[in-house]
Structure formats: structure tokens, C-alpha cells
Write a protein that holds these residues in place. Structure first.
Motif, PDB file in Angstrom:
ATOM      1  N   LEU A  81       0.826  -1.214   0.000  1.00 35.69           N
ATOM      2  CA  LEU A  81       0.000   0.000   0.000  1.00 35.69           C
ATOM      3  C   LEU A  81       0.855   1.256   0.000  1.00 35.69           C
ATOM      4  CD1 LEU A  81      -2.891  -1.035   2.383  1.00 35.69           C
ATOM      5  CD2 LEU A  81      -3.158  -0.212   0.064  1.00 35.69           C
ATOM      6  N   PHE A  82       1.960   1.206   0.748  1.00 37.67           N
ATOM      7  CA  PHE A  82       2.866   2.357   0.808  1.00 37.67           C
ATOM      8  C   PHE A  82       3.372   2.693  -0.601  1.00 37.67           C
ATOM      9  CE2 PHE A  82       4.852   3.876   4.905  1.00 37.67           C
ATOM     10  CZ  PHE A  82       5.054   5.152   4.436  1.00 37.67           C
ATOM     11  N   LEU A  85       0.363   4.025  -2.761  1.00 40.97           N
ATOM     12  CA  LEU A  85      -0.239   5.281  -2.282  1.00 40.97           C
ATOM     13  C   LEU A  85       0.727   6.449  -2.385  1.00 40.97           C
ATOM     14  CD1 LEU A  85      -2.355   4.026   0.730  1.00 40.97           C
ATOM     15  CD2 LEU A  85      -3.181   5.019  -1.384  1.00 40.97           C
ATOM     16  N   TYR A  86       2.004   6.178  -2.211  1.00 37.92           N
ATOM     17  CA  TYR A  86       2.956   7.290  -2.370  1.00 37.92           C
ATOM     18  C   TYR A  86       2.987   7.738  -3.827  1.00 37.92           C
ATOM     19  CZ  TYR A  86       6.757  10.466  -1.553  1.00 37.92           C
ATOM     20  OH  TYR A  86       7.489  11.625  -1.461  1.00 37.92           O
ATOM     21  N   PHE A  89       0.079   9.941  -4.274  1.00 38.35           N
ATOM     22  CA  PHE A  89       0.338  11.244  -3.635  1.00 38.35           C
ATOM     23  C   PHE A  89       1.256  12.109  -4.509  1.00 38.35           C
ATOM     24  CE2 PHE A  89       3.561  13.466  -1.015  1.00 38.35           C
ATOM     25  CZ  PHE A  89       2.773  14.500  -0.562  1.00 38.35           C
ATOM     26  N   MET A 204      -8.322  16.106  -2.483  1.00 32.37           N
ATOM     27  CA  MET A 204      -8.264  15.238  -1.306  1.00 32.37           C
ATOM     28  C   MET A 204      -9.219  14.063  -1.438  1.00 32.37           C
ATOM     29  SD  MET A 204      -5.937  16.042   0.534  1.00 32.37           S
ATOM     30  CE  MET A 204      -6.365  14.580   1.432  1.00 32.37           C
ATOM     31  N   TYR A 205     -10.428  14.351  -1.982  1.00 30.62           N
ATOM     32  CA  TYR A 205     -11.405  13.268  -2.131  1.00 30.62           C
ATOM     33  C   TYR A 205     -10.930  12.271  -3.191  1.00 30.62           C
ATOM     34  CZ  TYR A 205     -13.910  16.893   0.337  1.00 30.62           C
ATOM     35  OH  TYR A 205     -14.237  17.873   1.240  1.00 30.62           O
ATOM     36  N   PHE A 207      -7.832  11.481  -3.734  1.00 29.75           N
ATOM     37  CA  PHE A 207      -6.837  10.616  -3.094  1.00 29.75           C
ATOM     38  C   PHE A 207      -7.553   9.565  -2.233  1.00 29.75           C
ATOM     39  CE2 PHE A 207      -4.019   9.274   0.283  1.00 29.75           C
ATOM     40  CZ  PHE A 207      -2.871   8.940  -0.425  1.00 29.75           C
ATOM     41  N   ILE A 208      -8.618   9.970  -1.565  1.00 26.70           N
ATOM     42  CA  ILE A 208      -9.370   9.003  -0.743  1.00 26.70           C
ATOM     43  C   ILE A 208      -9.922   7.888  -1.640  1.00 26.70           C
ATOM     44  CG2 ILE A 208     -11.427   8.701   0.710  1.00 26.70           C
ATOM     45  CD1 ILE A 208     -10.867  11.471   1.881  1.00 26.70           C
ATOM     46  N   ALA A 211      -7.122   5.609  -2.465  1.00 26.53           N
ATOM     47  CA  ALA A 211      -6.756   4.824  -1.275  1.00 26.53           C
ATOM     48  C   ALA A 211      -7.782   3.719  -1.034  1.00 26.53           C
ATOM     49  CB  ALA A 211      -6.650   5.740  -0.053  1.00 26.53           C
ATOM     50  N   VAL A 212      -9.066   4.054  -1.196  1.00 28.31           N
ATOM     51  CA  VAL A 212     -10.114   3.048  -0.955  1.00 28.31           C
ATOM     52  C   VAL A 212     -10.046   1.944  -2.020  1.00 28.31           C
ATOM     53  CG1 VAL A 212     -12.617   2.658  -0.878  1.00 28.31           C
ATOM     54  CG2 VAL A 212     -11.635   4.585   0.345  1.00 28.31           C
ATOM     55  N   PHE A 215      -7.043  -0.147  -1.101  1.00 27.69           N
ATOM     56  CA  PHE A 215      -7.278  -0.889   0.146  1.00 27.69           C
ATOM     57  C   PHE A 215      -8.302  -2.003  -0.084  1.00 27.69           C
ATOM     58  CE2 PHE A 215      -9.121  -1.772   4.266  1.00 27.69           C
ATOM     59  CZ  PHE A 215      -8.004  -1.859   5.067  1.00 27.69           C
ATOM     60  N   ALA A 216      -9.372  -1.668  -0.806  1.00 26.35           N
ATOM     61  CA  ALA A 216     -10.405  -2.678  -1.084  1.00 26.35           C
ATOM     62  C   ALA A 216      -9.825  -3.820  -1.916  1.00 26.35           C
ATOM     63  CB  ALA A 216     -11.578  -2.030  -1.809  1.00 26.35           C
TER      64      ALA A 216
ATOM     65  N   PHE B  76     -14.567  -5.435   6.433  1.00 27.99           N
ATOM     66  CA  PHE B  76     -13.982  -4.426   5.542  1.00 27.99           C
ATOM     67  C   PHE B  76     -14.228  -3.025   6.099  1.00 27.99           C
ATOM     68  CE2 PHE B  76     -14.628  -1.449   1.966  1.00 27.99           C
ATOM     69  CZ  PHE B  76     -13.328  -1.410   1.513  1.00 27.99           C
ATOM     70  N   VAL B  80     -11.251  -0.446   6.785  1.00 25.10           N
ATOM     71  CA  VAL B  80     -11.087   0.770   5.969  1.00 25.10           C
ATOM     72  C   VAL B  80     -11.270   2.016   6.846  1.00 25.10           C
ATOM     73  CG1 VAL B  80     -13.447   1.168   5.056  1.00 25.10           C
ATOM     74  CG2 VAL B  80     -11.472   1.639   3.623  1.00 25.10           C
ATOM     75  N   PHE B  83      -8.049   2.446   8.682  1.00 24.25           N
ATOM     76  CA  PHE B  83      -7.012   2.771   7.706  1.00 24.25           C
ATOM     77  C   PHE B  83      -7.111   4.258   7.314  1.00 24.25           C
ATOM     78  CE2 PHE B  83      -5.882   2.945   3.098  1.00 24.25           C
ATOM     79  CZ  PHE B  83      -4.536   2.665   3.215  1.00 24.25           C
ATOM     80  N   LEU B  84      -8.351   4.719   7.123  1.00 30.37           N
ATOM     81  CA  LEU B  84      -8.555   6.123   6.726  1.00 30.37           C
ATOM     82  C   LEU B  84      -8.638   7.075   7.918  1.00 30.37           C
ATOM     83  CD1 LEU B  84     -11.208   5.792   3.855  1.00 30.37           C
ATOM     84  CD2 LEU B  84      -8.774   6.186   3.588  1.00 30.37           C
ATOM     85  N   ILE B  87      -6.923  10.408   7.871  1.00 28.11           N
ATOM     86  CA  ILE B  87      -7.495  11.382   6.917  1.00 28.11           C
ATOM     87  C   ILE B  87      -8.841  11.885   7.450  1.00 28.11           C
ATOM     88  CG2 ILE B  87      -8.304  11.739   4.542  1.00 28.11           C
ATOM     89  CD1 ILE B  87      -6.341   9.675   3.599  1.00 28.11           C
ATOM     90  N   MET B  91      -9.339  15.837   7.879  1.00 26.83           N
ATOM     91  CA  MET B  91     -10.145  16.496   6.842  1.00 26.83           C
ATOM     92  C   MET B  91     -11.036  17.642   7.327  1.00 26.83           C
ATOM     93  SD  MET B  91      -9.924  15.509   3.626  1.00 26.83           S
ATOM     94  CE  MET B  91     -11.527  15.511   2.895  1.00 26.83           C
ATOM     95  N   LEU B 214      -2.115  14.878   4.245  1.00 28.33           N
ATOM     96  CA  LEU B 214      -1.725  13.474   4.054  1.00 28.33           C
ATOM     97  C   LEU B 214      -0.509  13.046   4.880  1.00 28.33           C
ATOM     98  CD1 LEU B 214      -2.394  12.964   0.262  1.00 28.33           C
ATOM     99  CD2 LEU B 214      -3.809  12.326   2.181  1.00 28.33           C
ATOM    100  N   PHE B 217      -1.282  10.619   7.621  1.00 30.26           N
ATOM    101  CA  PHE B 217      -1.675   9.319   7.045  1.00 30.26           C
ATOM    102  C   PHE B 217      -0.432   8.480   6.724  1.00 30.26           C
ATOM    103  CE2 PHE B 217      -2.665   7.029   3.000  1.00 30.26           C
ATOM    104  CZ  PHE B 217      -3.580   6.127   3.511  1.00 30.26           C
ATOM    105  N   PHE B 218       0.550   9.115   6.082  1.00 33.46           N
ATOM    106  CA  PHE B 218       1.776   8.371   5.747  1.00 33.46           C
ATOM    107  C   PHE B 218       2.590   8.067   7.019  1.00 33.46           C
ATOM    108  CE2 PHE B 218       0.855   9.959   1.452  1.00 33.46           C
ATOM    109  CZ  PHE B 218       0.950   8.756   0.771  1.00 33.46           C
ATOM    110  N   LEU B 221       1.114   4.978   8.386  1.00 32.30           N
ATOM    111  CA  LEU B 221       1.547   3.810   7.598  1.00 32.30           C
ATOM    112  C   LEU B 221       2.965   3.412   7.991  1.00 32.30           C
ATOM    113  CD1 LEU B 221       0.286   4.269   3.911  1.00 32.30           C
ATOM    114  CD2 LEU B 221      -0.630   2.796   5.670  1.00 32.30           C
TER     115      LEU B 221
END
Lengths: 276, 281
Positions: A81-82, A85-86, A89, A204-205, A207-208, A211-212, A215-216, B76, B80, B83-84, B87, B91, B214, B217-218, B221
């Protein structure tokens, strides 16, 4: 010619001018490589040939298919994920800060919003490729320093002991596809989708959303979540019903084309002055 | 002046568009989780009434204390959400100081009121907004799940929903699970608030709003990576120890407290330093 000049400008400002953003990627890659190397050393398996493919398998192993049974807590693959996701970003900020700044000048002078959009798509592609190039080059250099073997072979024992993986025999072609081509293509697809969504919602949204999706992908095994194609533990080389490489390429190309197309449609109606 | 400043900041923090969108995001996770749990409970109850599966029906597997969003570590939605969490906490208002420094608003405001009032009210509003952004969805999830799930005390004889003897608040989990759940919501709120404060103080060094939002968040992680690879044994990753049941390792109250001290000392330390040394020009 005009597109070429816009891309050249983006490389200069979006990549060279923001090269400091690649430094954390190099540091992270070093930390992950050294940490994995130390784990291998601590196992006392000197007779095993520790190769760079083992290292890349560690980076892109992802998560084995998860079954949410009672008492089986979900642990997400933090390294995988790192990495992705980086990358998301890294490509998040520049295009829209450009659009509300110099981008207005560029669009006025080139008289084409499409060219601006295409140059940003090319920039995302180049920035993502460069990001992964940093990962590969840093791991190659560290492999040389730490005497990790540079070959397409890999130690099955290291995979079994440290990564909990029993892999099908891999040809150099499938090593390239699973550990180099697919991760880069999936990352480009996610980043372009994020770029396209940026024309509809706040960054920002977007990026979310990225991320989702990623992650999913680690939680659900389905081809609809394209992150699945970039995980070795979800591919056919790990499990019989795993994700096919060809499907992964088709899915990522489809996402790339749809994102570019939707972006072209949206940028024509996009109110730049209101946003700036 | 400070009270007036706090009131102003709180109004901005709680009634902003970003806060509304964050609440919508977390509520959608809560509703998804509640609906899936309701379906599982209906199936379980139908099978229970029909007398399927002779023997122990393991009725505590549908207990409220094992199935609300904070404790359902297999789902899940819970994964999630946590995990979020960095953020979700940042936010609503964590980005505000970065935005105001960048727009020049900070220069104008600190020439009119004491710097201390302005920066502390920002810190306070950021903390409260971050804490509420996490506590309200968790509390809502607990209350919604309580509408249909039986509030059965958990037992340590089953291979699910158990906590090791040495784990933080383990005795409380078995004796008073309601208090345990409430304490966890509070703990999550405190760490979410501090996460939002990390963003607030990072604004002194970083101008980009995206990076400020962010960065925590990092950071989380990175802590998770250290937790998994460098310091296995106890949970030091907030993403994991903020979940009300163990994810990989047992939780230590000492480690949680040390993490709290590190977060609080970093954010307050930077704030106190900048409150004296901040140069608007």
C-alpha cells in the motif's frame, strides 16, 4: 509540436522542480530493502541464493485472498500500500496547482484545453514511471552493496519462510510482467483515474478514492478492483484461480483510456477561473 | 479574547463543507457496516430458531460488543475506517492553518489579536474536530448495532473476540464491556484529535494543503510498517491499537500512553515554540 513543448514544460516543473518528492521514495525503498535483507540474514539460511527477485516479490507480494472468518483479523499489506499510495500522492498536486496558475497561460496560448489535459496525462505517466524507476534503481544499487544476487532466479525457501509463498515456476518473462510491467501499469491507471476525478471533485477526495480502491483490492479478490492485478499473492503464479496477467493489462489500459476520455470531455466544460 | 477566538474557530471547524463531507464519508461506512451486520444477524437468528447446527451455536459471535464498528476487526468497514482514520481526523479542520498561512489570513489576524490566542484556538478546534470526526461515527455505529444485536458479555473460551490477559483493559472487557467500548471510543477520539493537531503544527513548516493533510496518514503507515517489521510483539501502530480488539498483537497500556505522550509533546512543543517565534513576514 505544441504538445511536445507542454510536456517538456511539465517535465521541467512537475518532475525536475519537484524532484525532492522522490527522495522519500528512495529512503523508503532503502528501509524496506535493508529490513528484508536483515530478516533473511536472521533466518540463518546462508546456503540459499537470495536474489533481487525475492526482494521484488517482497515489495509486490500484496495480500493473500482474505476470508473474513470469526477471529481472523484483517491485516493490510503495508509495504504494497505504501508503494502505490505514495505514487498516488506524488501525482496528486501538480496538475491542479498548474491549472490554477501557469496552466491558464498555457491554455490561452496553445488555444487548446485538450493539449493541456493530454500533457498532464503524459506527465502522470512519466512521473509514475520515474517513481518506479527510483524504486528499481535503489533496490538494484542496494543489492549490489549487500551482495544480493542479480538474477531472474529466486529462492523458493526464502519465499516460503519469509513471504509465506509457494510459487509456480516463473520464466523471466513472467517475472518482468508480474514484478515490473503490471505494478507500473496499475499504478499509472490508478493515478490517471485520480487525475480525471480531480476535474470533478477536490484533490483530497480523489486521493481518498484511490486509497479506498487500493485498500479494497487487498480485502476483496475481484478483477473489478484493479489493485488485485498488481499483487503477486493474487496472481496465477501464486494460486490456481488467481488474476491473469493479460486481464490485468486489458483492465489497466481500459481504465487509462476511460480516464483520458472522461478528462477530455470534462476539461472542455471546466470553469478554470472559478476554481482559481 | 481567547474564548472569542476559540468560539470562532470551533464554528469554522464544525460547520465547514469539509466537515460535512467527512461525516458523510464516515456515516456511509457505518451504514454499510450496520447493514451487513444486520444481514448476518438475521441469517444467524433464522438458523438458531430452526435449530440448525446441533451443539453450541456460539451465540456470543453476534454480540454487540464484538460486532460494532470499533471491534469488528474482520470486516472491511472496520479495516477501511481505521485505515482512513488519519485522513478522517484531519479532513474537517486539520488543513485550516496551512490554508490561512498561505492565503495571508494569518498575517492579518495575528496583527489584531495575540498570537497565543490564535494558535491555541486553532490547536483546540483542530483537536476537537478531529476527535468528533472519529468518535461520532463510532458512537453511532455502537448505538445502531445495539438496536438489533444482543448485548452479550464475551467469553474467553471461544476462538474469536478474545483478549489476552496481559492486554490493556482485558479484565474490563469481560466484566464491563459497555464501559470498555466507551473507553475505546474516547481513546480513539483522543488519538484522532492529536492526529489532526499534527497537521495543524505541520502547517508551520509545509505550505501545501495536500501534504499537510496526508502527512499524518503516511506517518501512520510508517508506524504500521515499524510495528509489523521492526518491533513485533506489542501494537505500536495506532491503526491497529485503536481497534477495540487485537489485530495482530496484544495491546499495552504503557505503549499507548507513550504514543500519546509523543504525539502530545510533539504537537504542543511545536505550537509553544512557534507561538513565540512565528514570523509572519
Amino acid at each position: 509540436m505544441r504538445l511536445y513543448r507542454l510536456i517538456r514544460y511539465d517535465i521541467k516543473n512537475g518532475i525536475s522542480g519537484r524532484s525532492y518528492l522522490y527522495a522519500p521514495a528512495a529512503i523508503l525503498c532503502s528501509v524496506f530493502t535493508v529490513s528484508f535483507y536483515m530478516s533473511v540474514q536472521s533466518m540463518n539460511i546462508e546456503d540459499e541464493k537470495f536474489t533481487i527477485v525475492n526482494l521484488f516479490l517482497y515489495f509486490f507480494e500484496g495480500k493473500e485472498p482474505f476470508s473474513p472468518e470469526l477471529g481472523n483479523a484483517f491485516v493490510f499489506p503495508v509495504v504494497w500500500l505504501f508503494i502505490f499510495l505514495y505514487s498516488a500522492f506524488l501525482t496528486l498536486n501538480y496538475p491542479y496547482s498548474n491549472l490554477t496558475g501557469f496552466g491558464i497561460q498555457a491554455i490561452t496560448r496553445t488555444k487548446s484545453r485538450n493539449l493541456w489535459w493530454l500533457s498532464k496525462c503524459c506527465w502522470v505517466f512519466l512521473a509514475t514511471c520515474l517513481y518506479f524507476a527510483v524504486w528499481y534503481i535503489v533496490s538494484l544499487l542496494l543489492s549490489v552493496i549487500l551482495h544480493i544476487d542479480l538474477s531472474f532466479q529466486y529462492s523458493e525457501r526464502i519465499c516460503a519462510l519469509l513471504l509465506d509463498m509457494q510459487l509456480q515456476p516463473m520464466q523471466p518473462g513472467s517475472v518482468w510482467m508480474s514484478l515490473v510491467v503490471l505494478p507500473v501499469m496499475i499504478s499509472v491507471a490508478v493515478n490517471l483515474l485520480q487525475l480525471c476525478l480531480g476535474l470533478f471533485f477536490d484533490r483530497m477526495y480523489c486521493f481518498i478514492v484511490s486509497a479506498v480502491i487500493l485498500f479494497a483490492s487487498t480485502y476483496f479478490q475481484t478483477p473489478l478492483l484493479i489493485g488485485n492485478f498488481a499483487m503477486v499473492k493474487r496472481s496465477v503464479i501464486y494460486q490456481e484461480n488467481g488474476m491473469d496477467v493479460k486481464q490485468g493489462i486489458i483492465a489497466s489500459v481500459l481504465v487509462i483510456i476511460l480516464s483520458i476520455g472522461a478528462g477530455i470531455w470534462r476539461i472542455r466544460k471546466y470553469d478554470i477561473l472559478k476554481k482559481s | 479574547m481567547t474564548v472569542k477566538c476559540i468560539k470562532n474557530e470551533m464554528r469554522k471547524a464544525l460547520f465547514s463543507r469539509a466537515a460535512l463531507i467527512t461525516y458523510l464519508l464516515s456515516f456511509s461506512i457505518v451504514i454499510y457496516h450496520t447493514v451487513t451486520k444486520a444481514q448476518i444477524y438475521n441469517e444467524f437468528y433464522a438458523a438458531y430458531q430452526a435449530g440448525d447446527g446441533a451443539g453450541n451455536p456460539m451465540i456470543t459471535s453476534v454480540s454487540l460488543f464484538f460486532n460494532w464498528l470499533g471491534a469488528d476487526v474482520t470486516s472491511f468497514a472496520t479495516s477501511v475506517f481505521f485505515f482512513l482514520l488519519p485522513i478522517i481526523a484531519v479532513m474537517p479542520y486539520g488543513w485550516s492553518l496551512a490554508g490561512e498561512i498561505r492565503s495571508g489570513y494569518t498575517k492579518n489576524i495575528i496583527s489584531r489579536i495575540p498570537r497565543k490566542s490564535y494558535f491555541f484556538s486553532k490547536y483546540f478546534a483542530g483537536f476537537v474536530s478531529g476527535a468528533l470526526a472519529v468518535m461520532i461515527p463510532l458512537l453511532l455505529s455502537f448505538l445502531l448495532a445495539a438496536l438489533f444485536l444482543p448485548a452479550l458479555r464475551m467469553e474467553n473460551i471461544y476462538p474469536y473476540g478474545t483478549i489476552g490477559e496481559k492486554s490493556m483493559w482485558a479484565a474490563l472487557y469481560y466484566s464491563n464491556p459497555f464501559l470498555y467500548s466507551m473507553l475505546y471510543i474516547l481513546l480513539d477520539g483522543v488519538f484522532a484529535g492529536l492526529t489532526a493537531c499534527i497537521s495543524i503544527v505541520l502547517a508551520f513548516f509545509i505550505r501545501s494543503r495536500v501534504t499537510v493533510v496526508l502527512a499524518p496518514f503516511f506517518l501512520m503507515l510508517l508506524l504500521d510498517y515499524i510495528d509489523m517489521n521492526v518491533l513485533p510483539g506489542w501494537e505500536i501502530s495506532p491503526v491497529k491499537f485503536l481497534q477495540a480488539l487485537p489485530v495482530v498483537n496484544e495491546r499495552s497500556g504503557v505503549i499507548d500512553f507513550v504514543m500519546f505522550l509523543i504525539f502530545a509533546a510533539f504537537t504542543l512543543g511545536v505550537l509553544l515554540y512557534k507561538e513565540r517565534k512565528y514570523e509572519a513576514l
